[in-house]
Design an enzyme around this catalytic site. Structure first.
Site, PDB file in Angstrom:
ATOM      1  N   LYS A 159      41.711  43.743  49.885  1.00 43.25           N
ATOM      2  CA  LYS A 159      40.341  44.232  50.052  1.00 43.25           C
ATOM      3  C   LYS A 159      39.781  43.679  51.352  1.00 43.25           C
ATOM      4  O   LYS A 159      39.675  42.457  51.526  1.00 43.25           O
ATOM      5  CB  LYS A 159      39.478  43.789  48.865  1.00 43.25           C
ATOM      6  CG  LYS A 159      38.031  44.206  48.981  1.00 43.25           C
ATOM      7  CD  LYS A 159      37.245  43.895  47.724  1.00 43.25           C
ATOM      8  CE  LYS A 159      35.776  44.234  47.888  1.00 43.25           C
ATOM      9  NZ  LYS A 159      35.005  43.976  46.672  1.00 43.25           N
TER      10      LYS A 159
ATOM     11  N   LYS B   7      41.865  48.722  49.628  1.00 44.29           N
ATOM     12  CA  LYS B   7      40.472  49.165  49.740  1.00 44.29           C
ATOM     13  C   LYS B   7      39.866  48.691  51.043  1.00 44.29           C
ATOM     14  O   LYS B   7      40.070  47.512  51.374  1.00 44.29           O
ATOM     15  CB  LYS B   7      39.704  48.553  48.562  1.00 44.29           C
ATOM     16  CG  LYS B   7      38.246  48.855  48.521  1.00 44.29           C
ATOM     17  CD  LYS B   7      37.591  48.034  47.441  1.00 44.29           C
ATOM     18  CE  LYS B   7      36.094  48.231  47.541  1.00 44.29           C
ATOM     19  NZ  LYS B   7      35.384  47.308  46.725  1.00 44.29           N
TER      20      LYS B   7
HETATM   21  C1  PBG Z   1      32.329  44.073  44.532  1.00 49.92           C
HETATM   22  C2  PBG Z   1      32.673  45.454  44.916  1.00 49.92           C
HETATM   23  C3  PBG Z   1      32.254  46.143  46.057  1.00 49.92           C
HETATM   24  C4  PBG Z   1      32.810  47.418  45.983  1.00 49.92           C
HETATM   25  C5  PBG Z   1      33.558  47.475  44.821  1.00 49.92           C
HETATM   26  N1  PBG Z   1      33.481  46.241  44.181  1.00 49.92           N
HETATM   27  C6  PBG Z   1      31.299  45.747  47.112  1.00 49.92           C
HETATM   28  C7  PBG Z   1      31.588  44.641  48.016  1.00 49.92           C
HETATM   29  O1  PBG Z   1      32.669  44.037  48.036  1.00 49.92           O
HETATM   30  O2  PBG Z   1      30.670  44.339  48.759  1.00 49.92           O
HETATM   31  C8  PBG Z   1      32.619  48.494  46.994  1.00 49.92           C
HETATM   32  C9  PBG Z   1      32.842  49.874  46.514  1.00 49.92           C
HETATM   33  C10 PBG Z   1      32.351  50.933  47.415  1.00 49.92           C
HETATM   34  O3  PBG Z   1      31.891  50.696  48.546  1.00 49.92           O
HETATM   35  O4  PBG Z   1      32.407  52.091  46.981  1.00 49.92           O
HETATM   36  N2  PBG Z   1      31.872  43.999  43.193  1.00 49.92           N
END
Ligand code: PBG
Length: 329
Positions: free
Chosen positions: A198, A251
């Site tokens: 991520k 991601k």
């Molecule tokens: C954290 C989380 C995020 C997303 C999914 N889980 C946000 C982040 O890391 O700031 C992002 C998903 C998206 O942008 O569609 N709980």
């Protein structure tokens, strides 16, 4: 020029729709798509999100129609995110079995038993500071003290009936901590889909709007990955495999297709990719302006994510994409 030049004519394989269909290497199916759902506290709520046209925050009592709509077009998997009524330093509401997410899980498993219900495991929506970990002195994000909370949160969701827990926090060691907590309580069949790779991405902007979960100070670069790094992705993926993940996620999706393919080639687990909020909103905005054909862009982006290695894709377009796939566009 010799007779018959060029000898090699790839265009022959593109000469009719039936031939093109015959030699097509990848196809998408609605069952591969996962629809994210934002679940809010309270009752009778279906709130639009201004930076994500067409996406809503639902209270549990308003969920049924969207689930029915999804199921009608063959989308049966959902990932839930919670918006709690209160936030604090300890992320207390993340462990509330009556909170929006566990309540929604119970509701879905009761009323729509043939669905796969996944839950996002992360405390950023539950902490007053909006970070994905507890704070230690000097406002540093403390890895190890966060692990217990992530494991407990996973247990709360598993007890509610979640089929899959999906840790998105990027703390080190969390997959192992969650696996051992689940196993100890007998949840040996609860899957872990880890957000293994991520990146600290600008493409999460609209999501933070939707969830009201942006960090109140600093950013997420001390735990989410640097977009410049490839080797680190391989390391994160390997660790999560070793710790017991069942599915790995990369991601965001589209800007990271090279990473997706490289991880896919290195592991023997199914891969998921998350077409995140910013990917959704940029396509929708361009479509609204008439700058691109949105329906075609949806199908193309998802197909390319699949081709790059994802057998399953989380996308806010899930229902629209499934409709288009069924129409055979
Ligand atoms: C954290 C989380 C995020 C997303 C999914 N889980 C946000 C982040 O890391 O700031 C992002 C998903 C998206 O942008 O569609 N709980």
């Amino acid at each position: 020029m010799t007779m018959g030049f060029p000898i090699d004519r790839p265009r022959r394989l593109r000469s009719s729709q039936t031939i093109r269909n015959l030699v097509r290497e990848y196809r998408l199916h609605p069952s591969q798509l996962i629809l994210p759902l934002f679940i809010t506290f309270g009752k009778n709520k279906k709130e639009p999100i201004s930076s994500m046209p067409g996406v809503f925050r639902y209270s549990v009592d308003r969920l049924s129609p969207v689930i029915e709509e999804a199921k009608k077009v063959g989308v049966s998997s959902f990932i839930l995110f919670g918006i709690p009524e209160t936030k604090d330093l300890e992320a207390t509401q993340a462990l509330n079995p009556e909170g929006p997410v566990p309540t929604a899980v119970r509701f879905l498993k009761e009323n729509f038993p043939d669905t796969t219900v996944m839950t996002d495991i992360c405390i950023d929506e539950y902490t007053s500071h909006g970070h994905c970990g507890f704070l230690s002195s000097g406002n540093r994000i403390d890895n190890d003290s966060t692990l217990g909370c992530l494991a407990s949160m996973s247990l709360v969701h598993a007890r509610a009936g979640a089929d899959v827990v999906a840790p998105s926090d990027m703390m080190d060691g969390r997959v192992a901590a969650i696996r051992s907590a689940l196993d100890k309580e007998g949840f040996i069949d609860t899957l872990i889909m880890s957000y293994a790779v991520k990146y600290a991405s600008s493409f999460y902007g609209p999501f933070r709007d939707a969830m009201m979960s942006g960090p109140q100070f600093g950013d997420r670069t001390s735990y989410q990955m640097d977009p410049a790094n490839r080797t680190e992705a391989m390391r994160e993926a390997r660790l999560d495999v070793e710790e017991g993940a069942d599915i790995l996620m990369v991601k965001p999706a589209l800007p990271y297709l090279d990473i997706l393919r490289e991880v896919k080639n290195a592991v023997d687990l199914p891969m998921c990719a998350y077409q995140v909020s910013g990917e959704y909103s940029t396509l929708v905005a361009a479509g609204q302006n008439g700058w691109i054909d949105l329906d075609r862009a949806i199908l193309e982006s998802l197909l390319c994510i699949h081709r790059a290695g994802a057998s399953t894709i989380i996308t806010y377009f899930a229902i629209r994409a499934a409709e288009l796939l069924l129409k055979g566009e």
